[in-house]
Write a protein that holds these residues in place. Structure first.
Motif, PDB file in Angstrom:
ATOM      1  N   GLY A  21      -2.035  -1.936  -3.265  1.00 19.38           N
ATOM      2  CA  GLY A  21      -0.765  -2.398  -3.800  1.00 19.38           C
ATOM      3  C   GLY A  21      -0.198  -3.583  -3.061  1.00 19.38           C
ATOM      4  N   ASP A  22       0.943  -4.053  -3.527  1.00 17.42           N
ATOM      5  CA  ASP A  22       1.680  -5.129  -2.864  1.00 17.42           C
ATOM      6  C   ASP A  22       2.033  -4.676  -1.444  1.00 17.42           C
ATOM      7  OD1 ASP A  22       4.136  -6.603  -2.001  1.00 17.42           O
ATOM      8  OD2 ASP A  22       3.946  -7.545  -3.965  1.00 17.42           O
ATOM      9  N   PRO A  23       1.853  -5.537  -0.429  1.00 19.71           N
ATOM     10  CA  PRO A  23       2.163  -5.154   0.955  1.00 19.71           C
ATOM     11  C   PRO A  23       3.590  -4.681   1.179  1.00 19.71           C
ATOM     12  CG  PRO A  23       0.871  -7.165   0.919  1.00 19.71           C
ATOM     13  CD  PRO A  23       1.246  -6.875  -0.506  1.00 19.71           C
ATOM     14  N   ASN A  24       4.511  -5.051   0.286  1.00 19.26           N
ATOM     15  CA  ASN A  24       5.899  -4.608   0.416  1.00 19.26           C
ATOM     16  C   ASN A  24       6.214  -3.378  -0.437  1.00 19.26           C
ATOM     17  OD1 ASN A  24       7.167  -6.473   2.294  1.00 19.26           O
ATOM     18  ND2 ASN A  24       6.755  -8.044   0.760  1.00 19.26           N
ATOM     19  N   SER A  25       5.187  -2.777  -1.014  1.00 20.76           N
ATOM     20  CA  SER A  25       5.383  -1.590  -1.845  1.00 20.76           C
ATOM     21  C   SER A  25       5.312  -0.324  -0.991  1.00 20.76           C
ATOM     22  CB  SER A  25       4.311  -1.530  -2.938  1.00 20.76           C
ATOM     23  OG  SER A  25       4.356  -0.282  -3.604  1.00 20.76           O
ATOM     24  N   THR A  26       6.240   0.584  -1.225  1.00 22.91           N
ATOM     25  CA  THR A  26       6.233   1.862  -0.501  1.00 22.91           C
ATOM     26  C   THR A  26       5.061   2.720  -0.947  1.00 22.91           C
ATOM     27  OG1 THR A  26       8.658   1.778  -0.473  1.00 22.91           O
ATOM     28  CG2 THR A  26       7.618   3.866   0.133  1.00 22.91           C
ATOM     29  N   SER A  27       5.003   3.002  -2.243  1.00 24.54           N
ATOM     30  CA  SER A  27       3.975   3.909  -2.773  1.00 24.54           C
ATOM     31  C   SER A  27       2.639   3.223  -2.958  1.00 24.54           C
ATOM     32  CB  SER A  27       4.436   4.499  -4.109  1.00 24.54           C
ATOM     33  OG  SER A  27       4.684   3.471  -5.055  1.00 24.54           O
ATOM     34  N   GLY A  28       2.655   1.905  -3.209  1.00 25.47           N
ATOM     35  CA  GLY A  28       1.410   1.192  -3.460  1.00 25.47           C
ATOM     36  C   GLY A  28       0.696   0.752  -2.204  1.00 25.47           C
ATOM     37  N   PHE A  29       1.428   0.752  -1.075  1.00 28.27           N
ATOM     38  CA  PHE A  29       0.811   0.249   0.151  1.00 28.27           C
ATOM     39  C   PHE A  29       1.160   1.074   1.393  1.00 28.27           C
ATOM     40  CE2 PHE A  29       0.219  -2.543   3.798  1.00 28.27           C
ATOM     41  CZ  PHE A  29      -1.003  -3.150   3.518  1.00 28.27           C
ATOM     42  N   LEU A  30       2.448   1.139   1.747  1.00 21.16           N
ATOM     43  CA  LEU A  30       2.824   1.754   3.017  1.00 21.16           C
ATOM     44  C   LEU A  30       2.410   3.214   3.121  1.00 21.16           C
ATOM     45  CD1 LEU A  30       4.246   1.695   5.747  1.00 21.16           C
ATOM     46  CD2 LEU A  30       6.386   2.221   4.557  1.00 21.16           C
ATOM     47  N   ASN A  88     -10.393  -2.660   4.431  1.00 24.44           N
ATOM     48  CA  ASN A  88     -11.084  -3.948   4.372  1.00 24.44           C
ATOM     49  C   ASN A  88     -12.492  -3.887   4.948  1.00 24.44           C
ATOM     50  OD1 ASN A  88      -8.965  -5.664   3.224  1.00 24.44           O
ATOM     51  ND2 ASN A  88      -7.865  -5.218   5.102  1.00 24.44           N
ATOM     52  N   LYS A  89     -12.737  -2.920   5.825  1.00 23.09           N
ATOM     53  CA  LYS A  89     -14.071  -2.734   6.380  1.00 23.09           C
ATOM     54  C   LYS A  89     -14.865  -1.670   5.619  1.00 23.09           C
ATOM     55  CE  LYS A  89     -12.669  -3.999  11.091  1.00 23.09           C
ATOM     56  NZ  LYS A  89     -12.508  -3.511  12.492  1.00 23.09           N
ATOM     57  N   CYS A  90     -14.155  -0.757   5.016  1.00 24.29           N
ATOM     58  CA  CYS A  90     -14.809   0.381   4.350  1.00 24.29           C
ATOM     59  C   CYS A  90     -15.353   0.024   2.974  1.00 24.29           C
ATOM     60  CB  CYS A  90     -13.811   1.532   4.235  1.00 24.29           C
ATOM     61  SG  CYS A  90     -14.438   3.036   3.437  1.00 24.29           S
ATOM     62  N   TYR A  91     -14.605  -0.797   2.232  1.00 25.25           N
ATOM     63  CA  TYR A  91     -14.940  -1.014   0.831  1.00 25.25           C
ATOM     64  C   TYR A  91     -15.578  -2.384   0.584  1.00 25.25           C
ATOM     65  CZ  TYR A  91     -11.850   2.994   0.517  1.00 25.25           C
ATOM     66  OH  TYR A  91     -11.277   4.228   0.704  1.00 25.25           O
ATOM     67  N   LYS A  92     -16.323  -2.445  -0.477  1.00 22.88           N
ATOM     68  CA  LYS A  92     -16.988  -3.689  -0.857  1.00 22.88           C
ATOM     69  C   LYS A  92     -15.970  -4.771  -1.184  1.00 22.88           C
ATOM     70  CE  LYS A  92     -20.198  -5.536  -4.359  1.00 22.88           C
ATOM     71  NZ  LYS A  92     -21.022  -5.169  -5.550  1.00 22.88           N
ATOM     72  N   ARG A  93     -14.916  -4.367  -1.880  1.00 23.47           N
ATOM     73  CA  ARG A  93     -13.893  -5.334  -2.300  1.00 23.47           C
ATOM     74  C   ARG A  93     -12.539  -4.641  -2.344  1.00 23.47           C
ATOM     75  NH1 ARG A  93     -12.257  -7.689  -7.684  1.00 23.47           N
ATOM     76  NH2 ARG A  93     -13.370  -5.897  -8.560  1.00 23.47           N
ATOM     77  N   VAL A  94     -11.500  -5.309  -1.839  1.00 20.02           N
ATOM     78  CA  VAL A  94     -10.125  -4.815  -1.911  1.00 20.02           C
ATOM     79  C   VAL A  94      -9.288  -5.871  -2.618  1.00 20.02           C
ATOM     80  CG1 VAL A  94      -8.083  -4.081  -0.639  1.00 20.02           C
ATOM     81  CG2 VAL A  94     -10.363  -3.495   0.227  1.00 20.02           C
ATOM     82  N   VAL A  95      -8.672  -5.491  -3.722  1.00 17.81           N
ATOM     83  CA  VAL A  95      -7.821  -6.422  -4.464  1.00 17.81           C
ATOM     84  C   VAL A  95      -6.412  -5.844  -4.526  1.00 17.81           C
ATOM     85  CG1 VAL A  95      -9.662  -7.420  -5.854  1.00 17.81           C
ATOM     86  CG2 VAL A  95      -8.522  -5.361  -6.657  1.00 17.81           C
ATOM     87  N   ALA A  96      -5.426  -6.720  -4.422  1.00 18.30           N
ATOM     88  CA  ALA A  96      -4.027  -6.281  -4.459  1.00 18.30           C
ATOM     89  C   ALA A  96      -3.406  -6.613  -5.805  1.00 18.30           C
ATOM     90  CB  ALA A  96      -3.235  -6.949  -3.339  1.00 18.30           C
ATOM     91  N   GLY A  97      -2.625  -5.680  -6.332  1.00 18.46           N
ATOM     92  CA  GLY A  97      -1.960  -5.909  -7.610  1.00 18.46           C
ATOM     93  C   GLY A  97      -0.706  -5.071  -7.716  1.00 18.46           C
ATOM     94  N   ASN A  98       0.129  -5.346  -8.729  1.00 19.39           N
ATOM     95  CA  ASN A  98       1.295  -4.494  -8.922  1.00 19.39           C
ATOM     96  C   ASN A  98       0.857  -3.174  -9.558  1.00 19.39           C
ATOM     97  OD1 ASN A  98       1.162  -4.806 -11.784  1.00 19.39           O
ATOM     98  ND2 ASN A  98       2.545  -6.561 -11.735  1.00 19.39           N
ATOM     99  N   HIS A  99       1.776  -2.265  -9.728  1.00 16.76           N
ATOM    100  CA  HIS A  99       1.420  -0.918 -10.192  1.00 16.76           C
ATOM    101  C   HIS A  99       0.757  -0.938 -11.577  1.00 16.76           C
ATOM    102  CE1 HIS A  99       3.312   0.793  -6.757  1.00 16.76           C
ATOM    103  NE2 HIS A  99       4.539   0.451  -7.112  1.00 16.76           N
ATOM    104  N   GLU A 100       1.326  -1.698 -12.491  1.00 18.02           N
ATOM    105  CA  GLU A 100       0.775  -1.754 -13.840  1.00 18.02           C
ATOM    106  C   GLU A 100      -0.634  -2.337 -13.833  1.00 18.02           C
ATOM    107  OE1 GLU A 100       2.466  -3.088 -18.145  1.00 18.02           O
ATOM    108  OE2 GLU A 100       2.353  -4.676 -16.646  1.00 18.02           O
TER     109      GLU A 100
END
Length: 334
Positions: free
Chosen positions: A144-153, A168-180
């Motif tokens: 999630g967005d780095p400023n999101s409570t449920s999506g990130f923190l 970032n080390k565990c997965y092949k790819r990490v992409v950030a997006g909003n909840h929808e």
């Protein structure tokens, strides 16, 4: 309710400010970026129209592409009041002269929601948290967005920090997006799993039920406090009194017809709200604790620091955590 009215009126009796309500020509209402602007505008328009009538000046929606935009908007006085998550709300309070005054609630009066890890309903290999934490599979993760409570923190701490996993080390790819965006990525099998929350699952069930049916829950967090509504501290006190009275009376006071109308509007706002509840910056204390806990876990796993340096930094965090615990004792209901 008499206490509610008294509290609202008391705001107007606070120390005078250089600017009075009549000098404010309109209010900009900022929205956290949980989904598309078009969907948010449709959901919140009736509430903003009623607020406009109640306080006597235009209330304009303010949409940007991410949480940081709303925070910065408040910092530079482009946003006067906003709907935030607890993490982004903390940033608005700390960096943008914001102040929590009410929080969202459900129609039954309860307040709160849950962070989730979700995957596509077809996935047979992803059913519980240990499956998500398997770094050998080369998964694609929708964060999630780095400023999101449920999506990130919250997932950063409960899912990853406590299990000593760096996404970032565990997965092949990490992409950030909003909840929808994350929900649709899961539904369309563009990522293997993603962060989300119960509120946005409910919203997707309302707006795009076919996509919602393609999603299943893998993990659920402890309860998170309801979303804070935050205003700029430097708004005129007489205007704050009007705003506070609107939020706390909406769906509670008025004729039977007025109350029924407000309850109907709230039920169709976001994932379905009830009358707002009074709140304060105190509701952000658990989020501050999470941030410190996460930093502590990171330090404990840092092999580059000397033992003395690590002990010193951890001791500093422990002192801050102890202070937060004492502060929280003053607000047991938060």
């Amino acid at each position: 309710m008499k206490r509610l009215i008294a509290a609202g009126l008391a705001l107007a009796a606070l120390a005078s400010t250089p600017v009075r309500a009549e000098e404010i020509k309109e209010l900009n209402f900022g929205f956290i970026s949980t989904e598309s602007s078009a969907n948010l505008a449709k959901s919140f328009e009736p509430l903003l129209k009623d607020m406009e009538k109640a306080i006597g000046i235009p209330v304009k929606p303010f949409f940007v592409g991410d949480y940081a935009g709303v925070i910065e908007g408040m910092r530079f006085k482009k946003v006067d009041i906003g709907w935030f998550g607890n993490k982004s709300g903390m940033e608005a309070v700390d960096r943008a002269n914001g102040e929590v005054f009410v929080k969202t609630a459900k129609p039954d009066g309860s307040s709160g929601y849950y962070a989730l890890i979700v995957t596509n309903a077809d996935r047979k290999d992803l059913n519980e948290l240990k499956d998500v934490l398997d770094c050998s599979k080369g998964f694609n993760f929708g964060n999630g967005d780095p400023n999101s409570t449920s999506g990130f923190l919250v997932p950063s701490y409960y899912v990853f920090a406590l299990n000593n996993v760096d996404p970032n080390k565990c997965y092949k790819r990490v992409v950030a997006g909003n909840h929808e965006a994350n929900l649709l990525s899961v539904a369309n099998k563009q990522v293997d799993f993603a962060t989300n929350n119960t509120e946005n699952i409910t919203r997707l069930q309302q707006t795009r039920p076919e996509e919602a049916a393609k999603i299943k829950e893998i993990w659920r967090s402890p309860l998170i406090a309801g979303d804070p509504i935050i205003w700029r501290k430097d708004l005129p006190n007489d205007l704050k009194a009007k705003i506070y009275y609107f939020f706390m009376s909406y769906g509670r006071l008025g004729t039977d017809e007025e109350v029924a109308h407000a309850r109907e509007v709230l039920a169709k706002t976001s994932d379905g709200w009830g009358p707002f509840l009074a709140s304060s910056d105190a509701q952000l204390l658990p989020v501050r604790q999470l941030e410190l806990f996460k930093a502590k876990v990171k330090l404990q796993n840092d092999d580059k620091l000397s033992a003395d340096e690590k002990a010193k930094k951890i001791s500093e965090i422990d002192a801050k955590l102890a202070a937060l615990v004492e502060e929280q004792k003053k607000f047991p209901a938060m």
